[in-house]
Design an enzyme around this catalytic site. Structure first.
Site, PDB file in Angstrom:
ATOM      1  N   LYS A  22      38.270 -58.592  84.493  1.00 59.41           N
ATOM      2  CA  LYS A  22      38.047 -59.975  83.754  1.00 59.41           C
ATOM      3  C   LYS A  22      39.378 -60.083  82.802  1.00 59.41           C
ATOM      4  O   LYS A  22      40.195 -61.075  82.764  1.00 59.41           O
ATOM      5  CB  LYS A  22      36.849 -60.359  83.111  1.00 59.41           C
ATOM      6  CG  LYS A  22      37.151 -61.624  82.076  1.00 59.41           C
ATOM      7  CD  LYS A  22      35.933 -61.817  81.245  1.00 59.41           C
ATOM      8  CE  LYS A  22      35.802 -60.943  80.065  1.00 59.41           C
ATOM      9  NZ  LYS A  22      36.378 -61.363  79.158  1.00 59.41           N
ATOM     10  N   ASN A  23      39.574 -58.932  81.987  1.00 56.37           N
ATOM     11  CA  ASN A  23      40.349 -58.944  81.122  1.00 56.37           C
ATOM     12  C   ASN A  23      41.874 -58.902  81.415  1.00 56.37           C
ATOM     13  O   ASN A  23      42.640 -58.515  80.736  1.00 56.37           O
ATOM     14  CB  ASN A  23      39.960 -58.010  79.854  1.00 56.37           C
ATOM     15  CG  ASN A  23      38.750 -58.883  79.134  1.00 56.37           C
ATOM     16  OD1 ASN A  23      38.522 -59.903  79.205  1.00 56.37           O
ATOM     17  ND2 ASN A  23      38.447 -57.581  78.300  1.00 56.37           N
ATOM     18  N   CYS A 116      34.304 -67.113  67.481  1.00 54.50           N
ATOM     19  CA  CYS A 116      33.410 -67.000  68.539  1.00 54.50           C
ATOM     20  C   CYS A 116      32.175 -66.214  67.893  1.00 54.50           C
ATOM     21  O   CYS A 116      31.837 -65.897  66.918  1.00 54.50           O
ATOM     22  CB  CYS A 116      33.894 -66.392  69.767  1.00 54.50           C
ATOM     23  SG  CYS A 116      33.924 -64.582  69.601  1.00 54.50           S
ATOM     24  N   ARG A 121      38.220 -65.442  64.743  1.00 49.98           N
ATOM     25  CA  ARG A 121      39.186 -64.556  65.583  1.00 49.98           C
ATOM     26  C   ARG A 121      40.379 -65.340  65.121  1.00 49.98           C
ATOM     27  O   ARG A 121      40.903 -65.944  66.126  1.00 49.98           O
ATOM     28  CB  ARG A 121      38.576 -64.348  67.075  1.00 49.98           C
ATOM     29  CG  ARG A 121      37.446 -63.714  67.217  1.00 49.98           C
ATOM     30  CD  ARG A 121      36.998 -63.405  68.522  1.00 49.98           C
ATOM     31  NE  ARG A 121      37.873 -62.787  69.426  1.00 49.98           N
ATOM     32  CZ  ARG A 121      37.347 -62.614  70.757  1.00 49.98           C
ATOM     33  NH1 ARG A 121      36.392 -63.125  71.107  1.00 49.98           N
ATOM     34  NH2 ARG A 121      38.408 -62.191  71.690  1.00 49.98           N
ATOM     35  N   ASP A 305      34.315 -53.292  73.705  1.00 47.18           N
ATOM     36  CA  ASP A 305      33.653 -53.950  74.896  1.00 47.18           C
ATOM     37  C   ASP A 305      32.463 -53.187  75.438  1.00 47.18           C
ATOM     38  O   ASP A 305      31.724 -53.907  76.353  1.00 47.18           O
ATOM     39  CB  ASP A 305      34.477 -54.200  75.847  1.00 47.18           C
ATOM     40  CG  ASP A 305      35.373 -55.487  75.262  1.00 47.18           C
ATOM     41  OD1 ASP A 305      36.574 -55.653  75.992  1.00 47.18           O
ATOM     42  OD2 ASP A 305      35.177 -55.942  74.293  1.00 47.18           O
ATOM     43  N   ARG A 397      29.757 -64.938  82.216  1.00 49.41           N
ATOM     44  CA  ARG A 397      31.298 -64.991  81.805  1.00 49.41           C
ATOM     45  C   ARG A 397      32.065 -63.667  82.213  1.00 49.41           C
ATOM     46  O   ARG A 397      33.262 -64.045  82.586  1.00 49.41           O
ATOM     47  CB  ARG A 397      31.414 -65.204  80.318  1.00 49.41           C
ATOM     48  CG  ARG A 397      30.982 -66.658  79.688  1.00 49.41           C
ATOM     49  CD  ARG A 397      31.492 -66.634  78.220  1.00 49.41           C
ATOM     50  NE  ARG A 397      32.672 -66.025  77.884  1.00 49.41           N
ATOM     51  CZ  ARG A 397      33.265 -65.043  77.113  1.00 49.41           C
ATOM     52  NH1 ARG A 397      32.174 -64.963  76.430  1.00 49.41           N
ATOM     53  NH2 ARG A 397      34.078 -64.419  77.160  1.00 49.41           N
TER      54      ARG A 397
HETATM   55  C1  EPZ Z   1      40.548 -58.736  73.863  1.00 50.82           C
HETATM   56  O1  EPZ Z   1      40.462 -59.942  73.133  1.00 50.82           O
HETATM   57  C2  EPZ Z   1      39.606 -58.834  74.878  1.00 50.82           C
HETATM   58  N1  EPZ Z   1      39.736 -59.923  75.738  1.00 50.82           N
HETATM   59  C3  EPZ Z   1      38.461 -58.425  74.314  1.00 50.82           C
HETATM   60  O2  EPZ Z   1      37.300 -58.594  75.270  1.00 50.82           O
HETATM   61  C4  EPZ Z   1      38.094 -57.268  73.795  1.00 50.82           C
HETATM   62  O3  EPZ Z   1      37.193 -57.273  72.784  1.00 50.82           O
HETATM   63  C5  EPZ Z   1      39.622 -57.346  72.680  1.00 50.82           C
HETATM   64  O4  EPZ Z   1      40.820 -57.572  73.439  1.00 50.82           O
HETATM   65  C6  EPZ Z   1      39.664 -55.798  71.926  1.00 50.82           C
HETATM   66  O5  EPZ Z   1      39.700 -54.801  72.933  1.00 50.82           O
HETATM   67  C7  EPZ Z   1      40.496 -60.556  76.775  1.00 50.82           C
HETATM   68  O6  EPZ Z   1      41.047 -59.681  76.831  1.00 50.82           O
HETATM   69  C8  EPZ Z   1      40.329 -61.701  77.226  1.00 50.82           C
HETATM   70  P1  EPZ Z   1      42.427 -58.726  70.072  1.00 50.82           P
HETATM   71  P2  EPZ Z   1      41.581 -60.413  72.123  1.00 50.82           P
HETATM   72  O7  EPZ Z   1      43.466 -59.825  69.800  1.00 50.82           O
HETATM   73  O8  EPZ Z   1      42.831 -60.231  72.611  1.00 50.82           O
HETATM   74  C9  EPZ Z   1      42.048 -59.343  64.988  1.00 50.82           C
HETATM   75  C10 EPZ Z   1      35.012 -59.080  76.240  1.00 50.82           C
HETATM   76  O9  EPZ Z   1      33.957 -58.802  75.952  1.00 50.82           O
HETATM   77  N2  EPZ Z   1      43.178 -60.355  65.385  1.00 50.82           N
HETATM   78  O10 EPZ Z   1      43.014 -57.287  70.282  1.00 50.82           O
HETATM   79  O11 EPZ Z   1      41.113 -61.516  71.590  1.00 50.82           O
HETATM   80  C11 EPZ Z   1      40.872 -59.846  65.900  1.00 50.82           C
HETATM   81  O12 EPZ Z   1      40.265 -61.162  65.141  1.00 50.82           O
HETATM   82  C12 EPZ Z   1      36.183 -59.622  75.028  1.00 50.82           C
HETATM   83  O13 EPZ Z   1      35.587 -59.082  77.449  1.00 50.82           O
HETATM   84  C13 EPZ Z   1      43.735 -60.878  64.337  1.00 50.82           C
HETATM   85  O14 EPZ Z   1      43.403 -60.943  63.203  1.00 50.82           O
HETATM   86  O15 EPZ Z   1      41.264 -59.362  70.795  1.00 50.82           O
HETATM   87  C14 EPZ Z   1      40.134 -58.877  66.098  1.00 50.82           C
HETATM   88  O16 EPZ Z   1      39.240 -58.590  65.316  1.00 50.82           O
HETATM   89  C15 EPZ Z   1      35.554 -59.720  73.933  1.00 50.82           C
HETATM   90  N3  EPZ Z   1      44.680 -61.848  64.420  1.00 50.82           N
HETATM   91  C16 EPZ Z   1      41.131 -57.915  66.458  1.00 50.82           C
HETATM   92  O17 EPZ Z   1      42.363 -58.322  66.027  1.00 50.82           O
HETATM   93  C17 EPZ Z   1      45.198 -62.111  65.574  1.00 50.82           C
HETATM   94  O18 EPZ Z   1      46.339 -63.005  65.636  1.00 50.82           O
HETATM   95  C18 EPZ Z   1      41.332 -57.666  67.929  1.00 50.82           C
HETATM   96  O19 EPZ Z   1      41.680 -58.705  68.562  1.00 50.82           O
HETATM   97  C19 EPZ Z   1      44.889 -61.747  66.744  1.00 50.82           C
HETATM   98  C20 EPZ Z   1      43.719 -60.582  66.697  1.00 50.82           C
END
Ligand code: EPZ
Length: 418
Positions: A22-23, A116, A121, A305, A397
């Site tokens: 998915k990711n 979410c 986020r 995850d 999802r």
């Molecule tokens: C990706 O989300 C995945 N989703 C998530 O999987 C996964 O948990 C996450 O990476 C971490 O591995 C997809 O790939 C579609 P991040 P993403 O940006 O890109 C903070 C699942 O269950 N942050 O690495 O949204 C954020 O709040 C899902 O399949 C900021 O502060 O994750 C979080 O605490 C859930 N500012 C952390 O970084 C930003 O601009 C990690 O977020 C961006 C992120």
């Protein structure tokens, strides 16, 4: 309303073919906007999030057909550069369309994704990076408006290796003049898969999988055909299920190195795990022992995850396990539901202490989020008695008909309507 009816207590035995990730498919579908042409994407699992991404592409003007696990996306004629709120609300990671729409159209309008189930986020890292590349970004009334007449490549240092921000920068940077270097980039395998797709459409990008990625802006006009990588989190889910249910299962079409941390923790807990090129076999003949402290970290650390699913297994371990959730603020929501099944979990902020118990009992529980839902199914399959699991749209999802996969392993699980 759909729910899963589960009768627990059966060992899981057999083999499962792991689906496409998915990711990985989500950012690759977003990247299909870049080549203004035909893209054939294989191994696209039938998931609610993939459907949401397809809706967004169609809204933008793409023509899309699906044949089994193959999606053909023709992005020749883009007629819009916005993603309406309704579609953004369906899937938080729709923010990944910002970079490619900007690169393709020179402007993009998205509604802010908001928080979410996992907590606030923010997307500050995404927007700051686009500003540094020369885009103007304004947020007004819940809408993000970006314009980029002449984006210039440059060094972008990320304060946190965000997966989404790394992907958005890679996609936007294809339309920049000159080179962009992403420093402290995310190193997740899905980033490598995105790079592989970008190379096929003619982009000049390298370094994915390491913490520095370079993108040389330029034309990306090649037709592409790509097979999405296997879903390492789906694989981790079935490994945790086998550990909790005392099973013996074989996972096929998986790359063991992508789940090395999960394999090592479950091996330390007493599971007998063997790996081969594209296959992992797990045998869990007895109650697992307590797990070493689990810290969720960016890749190659332990994946956030897989935390909930491992917690479900730890509920039945001999001893106490401590979990530290370092990525998301609010990712222990499944704990309350697991306690309804007799688990003993204490949560304090980003730490959870799980005291293993000999047995869980079936109960009526509700999914709190995608991976939390997967954890409840594991607990219900391992528990004595019957469980009803509600709000399973969360699970849909990210897992394609999970009930069929577990039924093929001997689990007693049915999707029912109330
Ligand atoms: C990706 O989300 C995945 N989703 C998530 O999987 C996964 O948990 C996450 O990476 C971490 O591995 C997809 O790939 C579609 P991040 P993403 O940006 O890109 C903070 C699942 O269950 N942050 O690495 O949204 C954020 O709040 C899902 O399949 C900021 O502060 O994750 C979080 O605490 C859930 N500012 C952390 O970084 C930003 O601009 C990690 O977020 C961006 C992120």
């Amino acid at each position: 309303m759909s729910y899963f009816a589960v009768k627990g207590g059966t060992k899981l035995i057999g083999s499962v073919n792991i689906n496409g990730a998915k990711n990985s498919v989500l950012p690759i579908l977003a990247a299909t906007l870049l080549n203004a042409g035909e893209n054939v994407i294989h191994n696209c699992t039938e998931l609610r999030d993939v459907d949401s991404a397809v809706k967004i592409l169609r809204h933008l003007g793409c023509r899309i057909t699906r044949q089994g696990k193959t999606l053909t996306v023709d992005s020749s004629n883009i007629i819009r550069c916005d993603v309406p709120e309704s579609l953004m609300r369906e899937m938080r990671s729709s923010v990944i369309f910002l970079g490619p729409i900007l690169a393709r159209c020179g402007q993009a309008r998205l509604s802010t994704p908001g928080g979410c189930e996992l907590g606030p986020r923010p997307i500050d890292l995404h927007l700051d990076a686009l500003r540094k590349l020369g885009a103007t970004v304004s947020i007004d009334g819940g809408e993000i408006l970006c314009r980029a007449d002449n984006m210039q490549g440059r060094d972008i240092v990320l304060s946190f290796p965000s997966v989404g921000a790394t992907e958005n920068i890679m996609l936007a940077a294809t339309a920049c003049t000159g080179a962009t270097r992403i420093i402290n980039a995310a190193r997740e395998p899905e980033i490598e898969d995105l790079q592989n797709f970008l190379l096929k459409i003619g982009a000049n990008v390298c370094g994915a999988g390491r913490s520095e990625i370079s993108v040389q802006g330029g034309k990306t006009r090649c037709r592409a055909e790509h097979t999405v990588m296997p879903d390492r989190i789906e694989a981790a889910t079935y490994l945790c299920a086998a550990a909790a249910c005392r099973g013996h299962i074989e996972l096929r079409d998986i790359r063991p190195r992508h789940i090395a941390t999960v394999i090592s923790i479950l091996s330390d807990a007493g599971c007998d795990i063997k790996t081969d090129t594209n296959c992992v076999t797990i045998k869990s003949a007895r109650r697992i022992s307590a797990l070493p402290p689990v810290q969720t970290m960016p890749y190659p650390g332990f994946p956030t995850d897989a935390q909930s699913q491992l917690m479900a297994a730890a509920c039945l371990a001999e001893g106490t396990t401590v979990f530290c959730e370092n990525i998301f603020e609010n990712r222990f929501r499944q704990a309350g539901e697991l306690c309804r099944m007799g688990a003993r979990i204490k949560v304090s902020g980003r730490t959870a202490v799980v005291e293993g118990t000999k047995q869980l009992s079936g109960a009526s529980v509700r999914c709190t989020d995608l991976r939390g839902g997967a954890a409840l199914v594991i607990a219900a399959l391992a528990a004595t008695g019957e469980s009803r699991i509600y709000d399973i749209e969360h699970i849909d999802r990210g897992y394609e008909s999970m009930e069929n996969a577990y039924s093929s392993l001997g689990g007693s699980i049915k999707r029912k309507e109330e």
